[in-house]
Design an enzyme around this catalytic site. Sequence first.
Site, mmCIF file in Angstrom:
data_model
loop_
_atom_site.group_PDB
_atom_site.id
_atom_site.type_symbol
_atom_site.label_atom_id
_atom_site.label_comp_id
_atom_site.label_asym_id
_atom_site.label_seq_id
_atom_site.Cartn_x
_atom_site.Cartn_y
_atom_site.Cartn_z
ATOM 1 N N PHE A 63 69.474 46.589 -8.197
ATOM 2 C CA PHE A 63 68.932 45.524 -7.336
ATOM 3 C C PHE A 63 67.481 45.173 -7.696
ATOM 4 O O PHE A 63 67.178 44.059 -8.156
ATOM 5 C CB PHE A 63 69.059 45.990 -5.877
ATOM 6 C CG PHE A 63 68.232 45.229 -4.887
ATOM 7 C CD1 PHE A 63 68.219 43.834 -4.863
ATOM 8 C CD2 PHE A 63 67.463 45.911 -3.937
ATOM 9 C CE1 PHE A 63 67.459 43.139 -3.920
ATOM 10 C CE2 PHE A 63 66.710 45.228 -2.993
ATOM 11 C CZ PHE A 63 66.694 43.848 -3.000
ATOM 12 N N ILE A 64 66.558 46.114 -7.528
ATOM 13 C CA ILE A 64 65.145 45.776 -7.750
ATOM 14 C C ILE A 64 64.867 45.636 -9.251
ATOM 15 O O ILE A 64 64.159 44.717 -9.672
ATOM 16 C CB ILE A 64 64.207 46.823 -7.112
ATOM 17 C CG1 ILE A 64 64.557 47.032 -5.630
ATOM 18 C CG2 ILE A 64 62.748 46.378 -7.239
ATOM 19 C CD1 ILE A 64 63.764 48.125 -4.941
ATOM 20 N N THR B 38 75.931 53.024 -13.245
ATOM 21 C CA THR B 38 76.660 53.721 -12.192
ATOM 22 C C THR B 38 77.325 52.643 -11.328
ATOM 23 O O THR B 38 77.222 51.453 -11.622
ATOM 24 C CB THR B 38 75.705 54.537 -11.298
ATOM 25 O OG1 THR B 38 74.856 53.615 -10.587
ATOM 26 C CG2 THR B 38 74.858 55.509 -12.111
ATOM 27 N N THR C 229 70.202 55.938 -4.989
ATOM 28 C CA THR C 229 69.299 55.347 -3.996
ATOM 29 C C THR C 229 69.812 55.266 -2.559
ATOM 30 O O THR C 229 69.070 54.806 -1.697
ATOM 31 C CB THR C 229 68.934 53.895 -4.416
ATOM 32 O OG1 THR C 229 70.143 53.116 -4.446
ATOM 33 C CG2 THR C 229 68.246 53.847 -5.757
ATOM 34 N N THR D 41 59.070 55.602 -3.211
ATOM 35 C CA THR D 41 59.546 54.906 -2.005
ATOM 36 C C THR D 41 58.760 55.379 -0.779
ATOM 37 O O THR D 41 58.257 56.516 -0.757
ATOM 38 C CB THR D 41 61.049 55.182 -1.771
ATOM 39 O OG1 THR D 41 61.393 54.819 -0.440
ATOM 40 C CG2 THR D 41 61.401 56.659 -1.939
ATOM 41 N N ASP D 42 58.715 54.546 0.243
ATOM 42 C CA ASP D 42 58.037 54.960 1.488
ATOM 43 C C ASP D 42 58.810 56.070 2.198
ATOM 44 O O ASP D 42 58.285 56.710 3.111
ATOM 45 C CB ASP D 42 57.808 53.764 2.430
ATOM 46 C CG ASP D 42 59.073 53.183 3.037
ATOM 47 O OD1 ASP D 42 60.196 53.524 2.598
ATOM 48 O OD2 ASP D 42 58.940 52.366 3.973
ATOM 49 N N GLU D 43 60.080 56.316 1.766
ATOM 50 C CA GLU D 43 60.875 57.344 2.443
ATOM 51 C C GLU D 43 60.324 58.748 2.202
ATOM 52 O O GLU D 43 60.652 59.680 2.936
ATOM 53 C CB GLU D 43 62.346 57.242 2.031
ATOM 54 C CG GLU D 43 62.861 55.831 2.294
ATOM 55 C CD GLU D 43 64.319 55.721 2.648
ATOM 56 O OE1 GLU D 43 64.958 56.733 2.939
ATOM 57 O OE2 GLU D 43 64.810 54.584 2.635
ATOM 58 N N TYR E 296 68.028 62.185 -0.486
ATOM 59 C CA TYR E 296 67.494 61.080 -1.314
ATOM 60 C C TYR E 296 65.971 61.114 -1.286
ATOM 61 O O TYR E 296 65.307 61.148 -2.330
ATOM 62 C CB TYR E 296 68.018 59.727 -0.811
ATOM 63 C CG TYR E 296 67.198 58.530 -1.272
ATOM 64 C CD1 TYR E 296 67.073 58.221 -2.632
ATOM 65 C CD2 TYR E 296 66.529 57.707 -0.361
ATOM 66 C CE1 TYR E 296 66.309 57.139 -3.069
ATOM 67 C CE2 TYR E 296 65.770 56.623 -0.786
ATOM 68 C CZ TYR E 296 65.656 56.345 -2.142
ATOM 69 O OH TYR E 296 64.905 55.272 -2.561
ATOM 70 N N ALA E 297 65.401 61.085 -0.074
ATOM 71 C CA ALA E 297 63.943 61.009 0.055
ATOM 72 C C ALA E 297 63.274 62.244 -0.555
ATOM 73 O O ALA E 297 62.207 62.138 -1.184
ATOM 74 C CB ALA E 297 63.569 60.854 1.533
ATOM 75 N N ALA E 298 63.919 63.408 -0.390
ATOM 76 C CA ALA E 298 63.330 64.641 -0.937
ATOM 77 C C ALA E 298 63.361 64.626 -2.462
ATOM 78 O O ALA E 298 62.416 65.067 -3.121
ATOM 79 C CB ALA E 298 64.087 65.855 -0.394
ATOM 80 N N LYS F 247 63.250 61.929 -4.292
ATOM 81 C CA LYS F 247 62.213 60.965 -4.695
ATOM 82 C C LYS F 247 60.817 61.590 -4.553
ATOM 83 O O LYS F 247 59.934 61.321 -5.352
ATOM 84 C CB LYS F 247 62.320 59.677 -3.872
ATOM 85 C CG LYS F 247 63.576 58.855 -4.132
ATOM 86 C CD LYS F 247 63.644 58.224 -5.518
ATOM 87 C CE LYS F 247 62.584 57.180 -5.732
ATOM 88 N NZ LYS F 247 62.776 56.474 -7.034
ATOM 89 N N TYR G 77 74.298 52.142 13.320
ATOM 90 C CA TYR G 77 74.236 53.588 13.541
ATOM 91 C C TYR G 77 73.465 53.876 14.837
ATOM 92 O O TYR G 77 72.303 53.472 14.990
ATOM 93 C CB TYR G 77 73.514 54.291 12.386
ATOM 94 C CG TYR G 77 74.197 54.241 11.031
ATOM 95 C CD1 TYR G 77 75.564 54.013 10.904
ATOM 96 C CD2 TYR G 77 73.465 54.455 9.861
ATOM 97 C CE1 TYR G 77 76.172 53.992 9.658
ATOM 98 C CE2 TYR G 77 74.071 54.437 8.609
ATOM 99 C CZ TYR G 77 75.430 54.200 8.515
ATOM 100 O OH TYR G 77 76.029 54.181 7.280
ATOM 101 N N ARG H 162 62.564 49.642 10.223
ATOM 102 C CA ARG H 162 62.205 49.643 8.811
ATOM 103 C C ARG H 162 61.190 48.530 8.603
ATOM 104 O O ARG H 162 61.124 47.573 9.377
ATOM 105 C CB ARG H 162 63.443 49.414 7.912
ATOM 106 C CG ARG H 162 64.501 50.539 7.997
ATOM 107 C CD ARG H 162 63.990 51.836 7.423
ATOM 108 N NE ARG H 162 64.972 52.931 7.429
ATOM 109 C CZ ARG H 162 65.096 53.823 8.406
ATOM 110 N NH1 ARG H 162 64.338 53.744 9.502
ATOM 111 N NH2 ARG H 162 65.975 54.812 8.312
#
Length: 334
Positions: free
Chosen positions: A13-14, A38, A83, A123-125, A147-149, A151, A204, A211
């Site tokens: 995407f990005i 992928t 991601t 990422t901001d995550e 994911y965030a960990a 990154k 959810y 966000r």
Amino acid sequence: MRERVLVTGGMGFIGSNFVRYMLRNHPETEIIVLDKLTYAGNPANLADLEDMFDFVRGDVADSSVVDPLVERCDSIVHFAAETHVDRSIAHAGDFVKTDIYGTFTLLEAARKYGVDRFVHISTDEVYGEAVDHPSLETDELAPKSPYAASKAGADRLVFSYFATYGIPAVISRCANNYGPYQYPEKLIPLFVTNALEGKKLPVYGHGRNIRDWIHVEDHCSAIDAMLQSDGYNGETFNVSANEEKNVLEIADIILKTLGLSDELIEHVADRPGHVMRHAVDATKLQNTYDWKPSHDFENSMRRTIKWYANNPEWWRPIRSGEFRRYYEKQYTRM
Ligand code: NAD
Ligand code: TYD
């Protein structure tokens, strides 16, 4: 101007929006895309520009592929990653392999062959919850998902290669992106394409999770500023357009733009470890690079929603393939 740039993950995407941005704004720069293709990598994202850059299919964690590419390139912009938070909850190992070991492989090649610039897309995550203020670059990292960990591991590994070996790296920590060519597992394209097919929008939990939203081209212009400049090595920059919205607000914009009823909203089981608020303060980026976002949220969101509505030939094949199996598994557990 950077002469030859290796863009990892350029078919996602990005990354594909960034290749498009570079070909338009720096036509003299040679682009080489490295992507494993992928489920999230899609050559259709750049099909109209395929003669304007080189493409190598391969794994960023494989040094036999990475080394000769880094040897040929002046700079690197590193997007390639697993991601999606929900997939990391189900299969964390893929994230550790690509996001951490892939970044290590690229850094080792940069150390061996030398680069002018290494722009790492974090990422901001990595901050985890932004409890009482939008996260600052100096805040602690407290990632909540695998994911965030992963990154966060990659982000600090990049810093360590600057501190230890002098790799001229900068690190971007951007908020949630929206725009064309986003794989429809992510909130906005998922809700838009579900709505277009008359399906429910699975929110959810209570849906008040916040966000911080930014148009993908504004993220690309921030990365470009980091790529073109010398100096600020080892520095981290938050990227944000200051547009905090919760999930219900996003669903509302989508349904109103498409002229559909809010009866399509369906509350489902919450995501484990669901972060209540991600938001970052981008003052440092604005002051350092004189950067500011140029897309206003309401109009750009409406244009994005219309892009998906007008391009079913892009998302229909995706939704009928691997995505369908993923969707059935992910959303029937609810
Ligand atoms: P994406 O999932 O759409 O694209 C990822 C790309 O990386 C795909 O083309 C995929 O094929 C490729 N890839 C995956 N594993 C690979 C491997 N082992 N070797 C080579 N290529 C591989 O992701 P995106 O949303 O475009 O995100 C790009 C980067 O930006 C990621 O590093 C992500 O962490 C970061 N980021 C994303 C957001 C967002 O809102 N989407 C926000 C901030 C930062
Ligand atoms: P997502 O697009 O997965 O990005 P993030 O990496 O920020 O989690 O999700 C954005 C927000 O939308 C997050 O609060 C989770 C929520 N969400 C839903 O409510 N339903 C969904 O089906 C998805 C994919 C996300």
